[in-house]
Design a protein around this motif. Structure first.
Motif, PDB file in Angstrom:
ATOM      1  N   UNK A   1       0.825  -1.210   0.000  1.00 25.74           N
ATOM      2  CA  UNK A   1       0.000   0.000   0.000  1.00 25.74           C
ATOM      3  C   UNK A   1       0.857   1.258   0.000  1.00 25.74           C
ATOM      4  N   UNK A   2       1.899   1.274   0.846  1.00 26.04           N
ATOM      5  CA  UNK A   2       2.713   2.497   0.869  1.00 26.04           C
ATOM      6  C   UNK A   2       3.662   2.549  -0.325  1.00 26.04           C
ATOM      7  N   UNK A   3       4.010   1.404  -0.902  1.00 20.95           N
ATOM      8  CA  UNK A   3       4.800   1.420  -2.134  1.00 20.95           C
ATOM      9  C   UNK A   3       4.000   2.061  -3.269  1.00 20.95           C
ATOM     10  N   UNK A   4       2.707   1.747  -3.333  1.00 24.99           N
ATOM     11  CA  UNK A   4       1.852   2.399  -4.337  1.00 24.99           C
ATOM     12  C   UNK A   4       1.772   3.898  -4.067  1.00 24.99           C
ATOM     13  N   UNK A   5       1.563   4.267  -2.811  1.00 27.75           N
ATOM     14  CA  UNK A   5       1.472   5.688  -2.466  1.00 27.75           C
ATOM     15  C   UNK A   5       2.763   6.426  -2.808  1.00 27.75           C
ATOM     16  N   UNK A   6       3.909   5.751  -2.658  1.00 30.11           N
ATOM     17  CA  UNK A   6       5.190   6.376  -3.003  1.00 30.11           C
ATOM     18  C   UNK A   6       5.245   6.750  -4.477  1.00 30.11           C
ATOM     19  N   UNK A   7       4.474   6.039  -5.298  1.00 31.59           N
ATOM     20  CA  UNK A   7       4.388   6.340  -6.730  1.00 31.59           C
ATOM     21  C   UNK A   7       3.294   7.361  -7.031  1.00 31.59           C
ATOM     22  N   UNK A   8       2.604   7.832  -5.989  1.00 36.99           N
ATOM     23  CA  UNK A   8       1.487   8.745  -6.183  1.00 36.99           C
ATOM     24  C   UNK A   8       0.174   8.051  -6.452  1.00 36.99           C
ATOM     25  N   UNK A   9       0.166   6.730  -6.357  1.00 39.45           N
ATOM     26  CA  UNK A   9      -1.007   5.935  -6.723  1.00 39.45           C
ATOM     27  C   UNK A   9      -1.894   5.683  -5.511  1.00 39.45           C
ATOM     28  N   UNK A  10      -3.159   6.072  -5.559  1.00 36.64           N
ATOM     29  CA  UNK A  10      -4.063   5.837  -4.434  1.00 36.64           C
ATOM     30  C   UNK A  10      -4.420   4.359  -4.292  1.00 36.64           C
ATOM     31  N   UNK A  11      -4.910   4.007  -3.121  1.00 35.98           N
ATOM     32  CA  UNK A  11      -5.231   2.617  -2.796  1.00 35.98           C
ATOM     33  C   UNK A  11      -6.709   2.501  -2.457  1.00 35.98           C
ATOM     34  N   UNK A  12      -7.348   1.478  -3.012  1.00 34.75           N
ATOM     35  CA  UNK A  12      -8.736   1.150  -2.680  1.00 34.75           C
ATOM     36  C   UNK A  12      -8.712  -0.232  -2.031  1.00 34.75           C
ATOM     37  N   UNK A  13      -9.144  -0.319  -0.779  1.00 34.42           N
ATOM     38  CA  UNK A  13      -8.891  -1.526   0.000  1.00 34.42           C
ATOM     39  C   UNK A  13     -10.098  -1.964   0.810  1.00 34.42           C
ATOM     40  N   UNK A  14     -10.104  -3.270   1.107  1.00 28.84           N
ATOM     41  CA  UNK A  14     -11.068  -3.850   2.036  1.00 28.84           C
ATOM     42  C   UNK A  14     -10.589  -3.564   3.459  1.00 28.84           C
ATOM     43  N   UNK A  15     -11.468  -3.034   4.291  1.00 29.76           N
ATOM     44  CA  UNK A  15     -11.089  -2.579   5.621  1.00 29.76           C
ATOM     45  C   UNK A  15     -10.940  -3.759   6.575  1.00 29.76           C
TER      46      UNK A  15
ATOM     47  N   UNK B   1      -8.129   7.929   4.753  1.00 23.38           N
ATOM     48  CA  UNK B   1      -9.326   7.871   3.916  1.00 23.38           C
ATOM     49  C   UNK B   1      -9.625   9.242   3.307  1.00 23.38           C
ATOM     50  N   UNK B   2      -9.748   9.261   1.988  1.00 23.17           N
ATOM     51  CA  UNK B   2     -10.026  10.498   1.288  1.00 23.17           C
ATOM     52  C   UNK B   2      -8.798  11.307   0.921  1.00 23.17           C
ATOM     53  N   UNK B   3      -7.607  10.841   1.365  1.00 24.11           N
ATOM     54  CA  UNK B   3      -6.357  11.543   1.041  1.00 24.11           C
ATOM     55  C   UNK B   3      -5.425  10.630   0.240  1.00 24.11           C
ATOM     56  N   UNK B   4      -5.138   9.444   0.785  1.00 23.10           N
ATOM     57  CA  UNK B   4      -4.254   8.505   0.080  1.00 23.10           C
ATOM     58  C   UNK B   4      -5.024   7.341  -0.529  1.00 23.10           C
ATOM     59  N   UNK B   5      -6.322   7.325  -0.338  1.00 24.16           N
ATOM     60  CA  UNK B   5      -7.154   6.270  -0.904  1.00 24.16           C
ATOM     61  C   UNK B   5      -8.464   6.177  -0.155  1.00 24.16           C
ATOM     62  N   UNK B   6      -9.125   5.048  -0.330  1.00 24.62           N
ATOM     63  CA  UNK B   6     -10.401   4.811   0.335  1.00 24.62           C
ATOM     64  C   UNK B   6     -10.465   3.355   0.783  1.00 24.62           C
ATOM     65  N   UNK B   7     -11.274   3.098   1.816  1.00 22.45           N
ATOM     66  CA  UNK B   7     -11.482   1.720   2.247  1.00 22.45           C
ATOM     67  C   UNK B   7     -12.947   1.522   2.614  1.00 22.45           C
ATOM     68  N   UNK B   8     -13.369   0.279   2.528  1.00 25.11           N
ATOM     69  CA  UNK B   8     -14.738  -0.088   2.873  1.00 25.11           C
ATOM     70  C   UNK B   8     -14.736  -1.434   3.564  1.00 25.11           C
ATOM     71  N   UNK B   9     -15.685  -1.626   4.460  1.00 25.36           N
ATOM     72  CA  UNK B   9     -15.825  -2.911   5.133  1.00 25.36           C
ATOM     73  C   UNK B   9     -16.556  -3.945   4.297  1.00 25.36           C
TER      74      UNK B   9
ATOM     75  N   UNK C   1      -1.100  12.282  -2.291  1.00 23.98           N
ATOM     76  CA  UNK C   1      -1.006  10.868  -1.911  1.00 23.98           C
ATOM     77  C   UNK C   1       0.418  10.547  -1.472  1.00 23.98           C
ATOM     78  N   UNK C   2       1.375  10.923  -2.307  1.00 27.97           N
ATOM     79  CA  UNK C   2       2.775  10.633  -1.982  1.00 27.97           C
ATOM     80  C   UNK C   2       3.241  11.432  -0.769  1.00 27.97           C
ATOM     81  N   UNK C   3       2.909  12.715  -0.726  1.00 29.76           N
ATOM     82  CA  UNK C   3       3.392  13.567   0.363  1.00 29.76           C
ATOM     83  C   UNK C   3       2.897  13.082   1.717  1.00 29.76           C
ATOM     84  N   UNK C   4       1.616  12.727   1.807  1.00 31.79           N
ATOM     85  CA  UNK C   4       1.077  12.264   3.091  1.00 31.79           C
ATOM     86  C   UNK C   4       1.721  10.941   3.509  1.00 31.79           C
ATOM     87  N   UNK C   5       1.877  10.042   2.550  1.00 31.43           N
ATOM     88  CA  UNK C   5       2.478   8.749   2.875  1.00 31.43           C
ATOM     89  C   UNK C   5       3.928   8.913   3.323  1.00 31.43           C
ATOM     90  N   UNK C   6       4.677   9.782   2.643  1.00 29.85           N
ATOM     91  CA  UNK C   6       6.079   9.984   3.006  1.00 29.85           C
ATOM     92  C   UNK C   6       6.204  10.600   4.394  1.00 29.85           C
TER      93      UNK C   6
END
Length: 348
Positions: free
Chosen positions: A270-284, A294-302, A322-327
């Motif tokens: 997940x953070x490797x993707x964010x390092x590329x600027x790529x957001x993540x959509x994930x199962x919570x 949530x809403x900054x580097x990606x989104x998640x849902x249960x 996305x990248x700045x927050x993750x870094x």
């Protein structure tokens, strides 16, 4: 503060740094290099094919994955026990010993007066809790709060948490939106590439899958559930990837799908993707809620079936942010800072 003499004990399965799969080994490489750069004296107990800026103490000639594939090794326990025997024989040479082996070997660490730290890279179970309870003098840390919460509650014990770190300088961010979705992980029901494909279909986007099965059960899953869906156009599979290939896959992706079906202790991809600027959509599940802002580097849902509804919003996120927050949260330097704080606490 004085520099420390630190032993690092590797899991032995994969060389350091790894060529493809090997999250723990990648983290150890970053950790050791930064410790050495800060002036600490680090000795790595690992297989002889490892490369490190510290001092290498070879436990066996090659990593165990290769030894087992060659038929030159069969049982992990012999080699892990050898690593423990050799580091304990030299325990007086170190101020702290940092173990990345299973806590099945924690009782042996309790036999030396040299302070030890076990990092839990997996989710603790009843046997882990047995040794935590019996030998509380050996420090243990987790890699997410969700990972250690249940054990901490049952044992009435606070486990420190050190989030995994990433070398953001090793990833080339791309701030224009990509044209495909990405999945990177083992081809297993727990990692769930099947639902990643379903999400991609639901939003009518191509998906590129990277990774491979790791055992016979996962191979059967891949052959029966995933391979029939690979058409080379809307569903592509590129197999295991090295670092340059991973970088290219993630930076050109519109989003990373992470539809896990287990309680992931961290989820480095997940953070490797964010390092590329790529957001993540994930199962919570597991650490997802701690890793994704949530809403900054990606989104998640249960609910996995709801992930497709989150993709359009993810594609609109500011990839620079996305990248700045993750870094700001997950640099490897911050990881090393946190481990040094634990090491120094063990000296008191």
């Amino acid at each position: 503060m004085k520099n420390l003499r630190i032993a690092q004990v590797a899991p032995l399965w994969t060389r350091i740094p790894p060529t493809t799969y090997g999250g723990i080994e990648l983290l150890m490489k970053l950790h050791i290099d930064e410790l050495v750069a800060r002036g600490h004296d680090v000795t790595l107990f690992a297989s002889g094919d490892c490369f490190t800026s510290g001092k290498l103490h070879p436990v066996c000639e090659l990593n165990l994955t290769e030894l087992c594939e060659r038929g030159e090794a069969y049982c992990f326990e012999y080699y892990a026990s050898a690593a423990m025997a050799e580091v304990l024989a030299r325990a007086g040479d170190f101020d702290v010993i940092h173990y990345h082996l299973s806590t099945a070997w924690l009782p042996l660490a309790a036999a030396t007066s040299t302070p030890g730290l076990f990092t839990m890279h997996t989710s603790p179970h009843v046997d882990d809790e047995f040794v935590f309870r019996r030998w509380p003098q050996v420090a243990v840390n987790g890699i997410s709060r969700s990972q250690m919460h249940a054990s901490g509650t049952r044992l009435g014990r606070q486990f420190p948490v050190v989030y995994n770190g990433c070398d953001f300088g090793a990833y080339d961010p791309r701030f224009e939106r990509g044209e495909y979705l990405a999945f990177l992980g083992r081809m297993s029901p727990e990692k769930n590439p099947l639902d990643a494909i379903r999400v991609a279909r639901a939003v009518d986007m191509p998906i590129v899958l990277a990774g491979q099965p790791q055992n016979a059960k996962e191979q059967a899953y891949f052959s029966e559930q995933i391979q029939p869906l690979i058409d080379g156009e809307m569903v592509r599979w590129i197999g295991p990837v090295n670092h340059p290939q991973k970088n290219e896959l993630l930076r050109h992706a519109a989003a990373l799908l992470f539809p896990i079906q287990w309680d992931e202790p961290f989820g480095l991809v997940m953070i490797e993707a964010m390092a590329c600027g790529t957001p993540v959509v994930a199962h919570r599940r597991g650490s997802v809620e701690e890793v994704i802002d949530d809403g900054v580097t990606g989104f998640h849902s249960g609910v996995i079936d709801a992930l497709a509804d989150l993709v359009p919003a993810a594609l609109k996120l500011d990839r620079r942010q996305v990248r700045a927050r993750a870094e700001a949260r997950f640099s490897y330097q911050a990881m090393v800072d946190a481990y040094l704080e634990i090491y120094r606490g063990l000296q008191r």
